[in-house]
Design a protein around this motif. Structure first.
Motif, PDB file in Angstrom:
ATOM      1  N   GLU A  77      -7.421  17.043 -85.798  1.00 36.17           N
ATOM      2  CA  GLU A  77      -6.567  17.976 -85.270  1.00 36.17           C
ATOM      3  C   GLU A  77      -7.325  18.867 -84.378  1.00 36.17           C
ATOM      4  N   ARG A  78      -8.560  18.314 -83.766  1.00 34.21           N
ATOM      5  CA  ARG A  78      -9.376  18.996 -83.029  1.00 34.21           C
ATOM      6  C   ARG A  78      -8.605  19.600 -81.388  1.00 34.21           C
ATOM      7  N   PHE A  79      -7.854  18.525 -81.068  1.00 31.38           N
ATOM      8  CA  PHE A  79      -7.283  18.774 -79.693  1.00 31.38           C
ATOM      9  C   PHE A  79      -5.640  19.096 -79.763  1.00 31.38           C
ATOM     10  N   ARG A  80      -5.214  19.263 -78.614  1.00 29.62           N
ATOM     11  CA  ARG A  80      -3.860  19.975 -78.409  1.00 29.62           C
ATOM     12  C   ARG A  80      -2.771  18.839 -78.103  1.00 29.62           C
ATOM     13  N   THR A  81      -3.343  17.547 -78.061  1.00 29.69           N
ATOM     14  CA  THR A  81      -2.449  16.505 -77.800  1.00 29.69           C
ATOM     15  C   THR A  81      -2.799  14.969 -78.731  1.00 29.69           C
ATOM     16  N   ASP A 127     -10.148  10.626 -80.918  1.00 30.56           N
ATOM     17  CA  ASP A 127     -11.110  11.306 -81.727  1.00 30.56           C
ATOM     18  C   ASP A 127     -11.146  10.705 -83.111  1.00 30.56           C
ATOM     19  N   MET A 162      -5.237  12.400 -77.759  1.00 31.15           N
ATOM     20  CA  MET A 162      -6.790  12.985 -77.680  1.00 31.15           C
ATOM     21  C   MET A 162      -7.112  12.932 -79.148  1.00 31.15           C
ATOM     22  N   ASN A 163      -6.218  13.305 -80.066  1.00 34.77           N
ATOM     23  CA  ASN A 163      -6.466  13.630 -81.396  1.00 34.77           C
ATOM     24  C   ASN A 163      -6.705  11.917 -81.880  1.00 34.77           C
ATOM     25  N   THR A 202       0.906  17.078 -83.523  1.00 32.57           N
ATOM     26  CA  THR A 202      -0.262  16.587 -82.770  1.00 32.57           C
ATOM     27  C   THR A 202      -1.328  16.063 -83.510  1.00 32.57           C
TER      28      THR A 202
END
Length: 142
Positions: A79-83, A90, A86-87, A38
């Motif tokens: 790598e801030r988000f779980r998907t 970002d 979204m990453n 991810t």
């Protein structure tokens, strides 16, 4: 993902100039974190980008700091988000912010000299301070 990514009013980069690679991330995600890639590694070849003027490239390289590689690329790791989606967004948003900041030319500093009134005020203050200090000394006896 094809097309142009707008940076500011007169500046945009083509999506082909951006390389995305998905890798496994640390952090939130539960069991998924061990199975799904991810995290996003975004590479932007700043040195060979035809979309950016040389002045913007130089400022972007300075702003990127340790994210600027010896190969002339900007490397952003998200790598801030779980998907993945979204990453990816970002990472692209962080690149846009960096390039938008680099697109703003610094204001040229024009050296100025103090005016006559400012010089007079400064000298007046020094004279007043000098008088205060001289009045603290012992009186001179005749």
């Amino acid at each position: 993902m094809t097309g142009w990514i707008p940076i500011n009013r007169g500046l945009a980069i083509h999506t082909d100039e951006i390389g995305l690679r998905f890798v496994r991330a640390s952090g939130p995600g539960g069991q998924n974190v061990n199975k799904v890639s991810t995290a996003v590694e975004l590479r932007f070849d700043l040195a060979n980008s035809p979309s950016l003027p040389d002045a913007v490239k130089a400022r972007a390289a300075a702003l990127a700091g340790s994210r600027f590689t010896d190969a002339g690329e900007i490397l952003i790791f998200a790598e801030r988000f779980r998907t993945q989606a979204m990453n990816r967004e970002d990472a692209i948003q962080r690149l846009i912010e960096l390039l938008a900041k680099a697109a703003i030319a610094p204001k040229a500093r024009r050296p100025t000299k103090p005016g006559k009134a400012a010089k007079a005020r400064r000298l007046d203050g020094k004279k007043r301070r000098s008088d205060v200090k001289s009045n603290r000394s012992r009186p001179v006896s005749d």
